[in-house]
Design an enzyme around this catalytic site. Structure first.
Site, PDB file in Angstrom:
ATOM      1  N   TYR A 102      26.819 -12.106  48.895  1.00  0.00           N
ATOM      2  CA  TYR A 102      26.516 -13.370  48.294  1.00  0.00           C
ATOM      3  C   TYR A 102      27.783 -14.193  47.845  1.00  0.00           C
ATOM      4  O   TYR A 102      27.870 -15.255  47.837  1.00  0.00           O
ATOM      5  CB  TYR A 102      25.619 -13.047  46.896  1.00  0.00           C
ATOM      6  CG  TYR A 102      25.016 -14.273  46.296  1.00  0.00           C
ATOM      7  CD1 TYR A 102      24.146 -14.958  46.425  1.00  0.00           C
ATOM      8  CD2 TYR A 102      26.098 -14.792  45.100  1.00  0.00           C
ATOM      9  CE1 TYR A 102      23.737 -16.101  45.517  1.00  0.00           C
ATOM     10  CE2 TYR A 102      25.669 -15.992  44.224  1.00  0.00           C
ATOM     11  CZ  TYR A 102      24.362 -16.533  44.375  1.00  0.00           C
ATOM     12  OH  TYR A 102      23.859 -17.398  43.827  1.00  0.00           O
ATOM     13  N   SER A 137      28.706 -21.141  42.842  1.00  0.00           N
ATOM     14  CA  SER A 137      28.480 -20.225  41.780  1.00  0.00           C
ATOM     15  C   SER A 137      29.752 -19.546  41.253  1.00  0.00           C
ATOM     16  O   SER A 137      30.662 -19.921  41.618  1.00  0.00           O
ATOM     17  CB  SER A 137      27.563 -18.966  42.733  1.00  0.00           C
ATOM     18  OG  SER A 137      27.630 -17.613  41.941  1.00  0.00           O
TER      19      SER A 137
HETATM   20  N1  LIG Z   1      20.107 -18.757  38.604  1.00  0.00           N
HETATM   21  C1  LIG Z   1      21.283 -18.562  38.688  1.00  0.00           C
HETATM   22  O1  LIG Z   1      21.889 -18.171  37.737  1.00  0.00           O
HETATM   23  C2  LIG Z   1      22.444 -18.942  39.616  1.00  0.00           C
HETATM   24  C3  LIG Z   1      23.653 -19.152  39.334  1.00  0.00           C
HETATM   25  C4  LIG Z   1      24.426 -19.522  40.495  1.00  0.00           C
HETATM   26  C5  LIG Z   1      24.224 -20.206  41.433  1.00  0.00           C
HETATM   27  N2  LIG Z   1      22.640 -20.175  41.679  1.00  0.00           N
HETATM   28  C6  LIG Z   1      22.333 -20.747  43.098  1.00  0.00           C
HETATM   29  O2  LIG Z   1      21.465 -22.004  42.559  1.00  0.00           O
HETATM   30  C7  LIG Z   1      20.514 -22.285  43.812  1.00  0.00           C
HETATM   31  C8  LIG Z   1      19.110 -22.039  43.195  1.00  0.00           C
HETATM   32  O3  LIG Z   1      18.931 -20.937  42.563  1.00  0.00           O
HETATM   33  P1  LIG Z   1      17.420 -20.524  41.573  1.00  0.00           P
HETATM   34  O4  LIG Z   1      18.066 -19.574  40.615  1.00  0.00           O
HETATM   35  O5  LIG Z   1      16.955 -21.744  41.376  1.00  0.00           O
HETATM   36  O6  LIG Z   1      16.585 -19.527  42.630  1.00  0.00           O
HETATM   37  P2  LIG Z   1      15.200 -19.607  43.067  1.00  0.00           P
HETATM   38  O7  LIG Z   1      14.792 -18.328  43.832  1.00  0.00           O
HETATM   39  O8  LIG Z   1      14.432 -19.781  42.030  1.00  0.00           O
HETATM   40  O9  LIG Z   1      14.923 -20.840  43.772  1.00  0.00           O
HETATM   41  C9  LIG Z   1      15.400 -21.016  45.216  1.00  0.00           C
HETATM   42  C10 LIG Z   1      14.577 -21.580  46.088  1.00  0.00           C
HETATM   43  O10 LIG Z   1      15.002 -21.681  47.514  1.00  0.00           O
HETATM   44  C11 LIG Z   1      13.926 -21.569  48.321  1.00  0.00           C
HETATM   45  N3  LIG Z   1      14.437 -20.899  49.731  1.00  0.00           N
HETATM   46  C12 LIG Z   1      14.914 -20.033  49.869  1.00  0.00           C
HETATM   47  N4  LIG Z   1      15.258 -19.752  51.291  1.00  0.00           N
HETATM   48  C13 LIG Z   1      14.935 -20.952  51.853  1.00  0.00           C
HETATM   49  C14 LIG Z   1      15.295 -21.414  52.932  1.00  0.00           C
HETATM   50  N5  LIG Z   1      15.527 -20.658  54.110  1.00  0.00           N
HETATM   51  N6  LIG Z   1      14.800 -22.743  53.337  1.00  0.00           N
HETATM   52  C15 LIG Z   1      14.450 -23.669  52.182  1.00  0.00           C
HETATM   53  N7  LIG Z   1      14.423 -23.025  50.965  1.00  0.00           N
HETATM   54  C16 LIG Z   1      14.574 -21.871  50.741  1.00  0.00           C
HETATM   55  C17 LIG Z   1      13.194 -20.415  47.739  1.00  0.00           C
HETATM   56  O11 LIG Z   1      11.697 -20.558  48.350  1.00  0.00           O
HETATM   57  C18 LIG Z   1      13.054 -20.949  46.180  1.00  0.00           C
HETATM   58  O12 LIG Z   1      12.132 -21.885  45.918  1.00  0.00           O
HETATM   59  C19 LIG Z   1      20.907 -21.001  44.805  1.00  0.00           C
HETATM   60  O13 LIG Z   1      21.655 -21.415  45.816  1.00  0.00           O
HETATM   61  C20 LIG Z   1      21.326 -19.970  43.998  1.00  0.00           C
HETATM   62  O14 LIG Z   1      22.638 -19.144  44.490  1.00  0.00           O
HETATM   63  C21 LIG Z   1      21.717 -19.675  40.808  1.00  0.00           C
END
Ligand SMILES: NC(=O)c1ccc[n+]([C@@H]2O[C@H](COP(=O)([O-])OP(=O)(O)OC[C@H]3O[C@@H](n4cnc5c(N)ncnc54)[C@H](O)[C@@H]3O)[C@@H](O)[C@H]2O)c1
Length: 257
Positions: A161, A148
């Site tokens: 986080y 991130s």
């Molecule tokens: N969206 C952003 O802007 C952004 C930016 C930087 C990093 N990220 C990272 O990208 C990754 C995905 O983010 P996203 O935006 O798609 O989030 P999201 O919430 O849409 O998807 C995350 C998925 O992970 C699953 N999950 C949560 N806990 C879990 C567990 N214990 N075991 C298995 N699955 C689990 C959830 O059910 C969900 O389907 C994350 O690691 C997030 O920190 C996202």
């Protein structure tokens, strides 16, 4: 001229993407599948997982679903054992599962702290530990940890986080150092602000939305598909000598003061 069509091909590879029932994980899995990989979707949410598998199957991908919670060591071990029974391999692991629990540090509960550390950092360690034996036996593998911007810095209410994603960046280096001699490369992708269910509430706030657009040199939010190129590169033979790095796919965010 000699052609090298296999440089970015994932044909014959099998990839596991955690937390891929929706969002970034789903798009990353679809991107790896389009590059030729068979993909295993994982999520803790059964309905999301089933929907993701159905969607990718409908697009003709070689896809299977495997429900487990990345924070549960026994469930992780059992799932990987099941997936690799009969000689099946996990050649590519994308540690993507992640959550947010916003709270100021001085009032953050221990549960809020532990939940985020468990999923975003410990989960990556547990799943990597479960697949590394097979990767070593086959003499190679690719691990991609979804980091991130908060692997580099923080904002108020994201102390848990930030600690987790900062830790994940350095865990990536530890994996590279310990497993590089076995032909395994561990790298990270650091997404900028990407539109997903996780950030929907931020994009809906006009002030935050305006700040992201003006602060990002690209002038927009990223989309989950923006991350696919970096993922395919890091999963492919093109990255065989790239180890321990984080590629920030952030529209230029970290370059700007
Ligand atoms: N969206 C952003 O802007 C952004 C930016 C930087 C990093 N990220 C990272 O990208 C990754 C995905 O983010 P996203 O935006 O798609 O989030 P999201 O919430 O849409 O998807 C995350 C998925 O992970 C699953 N999950 C949560 N806990 C879990 C567990 N214990 N075991 C298995 N699955 C689990 C959830 O059910 C969900 O389907 C994350 O690691 C997030 O920190 C996202």
């Amino acid at each position: 001229m000699e052609k090298s069509p296999s440089l970015f091909s994932l044909q014959g590879r099998r990839a596991l993407v955690t937390g891929s029932g929706r969002g970034l994980g789903f798009s990353l899995a679809r991107g790896l599948a389009r590059a030729g990989a068979a993909v295993v979707l994982n999520d803790v949410a059964e309905d999301r997982l089933a929907a993701g598998v159905e969607l990718l199957r409908g697009e003709g991908a070689a896809v299977e679903g495997c429900r487990f919670d990345v924070t549960d060591p026994l469930a992780v071990q059992q799932a990987i054992a099941q997936l690799t029974a009969d000689g099946g391999a996990i050649d590519i692991l994308v540690n993507n599962a992640g959550i947010h629990r916003y709270a100021a540090l001085d009032t953050m509960s221990l549960a809020q702290w532990n939940d985020v550390l468990s999923v975003n950092l410990t989960g990556a360690f547990l799943v990597a530990q479960a697949v590394i034996g097979g990767m070593k036996r086959r003499g190679g593998g690719k691990i991609i940890n979804i980091c991130s911007l908060m692997s580099e810095g923080s904002r108020p209410t994201t102390g848990n986080y930030t600690a987790a994603k900062g830790g994940l960046k350095l865990l990536t280096k530890s994996m590279a150092v310990e497993w590089g001699a076995h032909g395994v490369q561990a790298n990270g992708i650091g997404p900028g602000y990407i539109l997903s269910d996780m950030t929907r509430h931020l994009a809906a706030d006009p002030q935050f939305d305006g700040w992201v657009r003006s602060r990002t040199p690209a002038g927009r939010w990223g989309t989950p598909d923006d991350l696919v190129g970096a993922a395919v590169f890091l999963a492919s033979p093109a990255a065989d000598f790239v180890n321990g790095h984080v590629i920030y796919v952030d529209g230029g965010w970290l370059a700007a003061l």
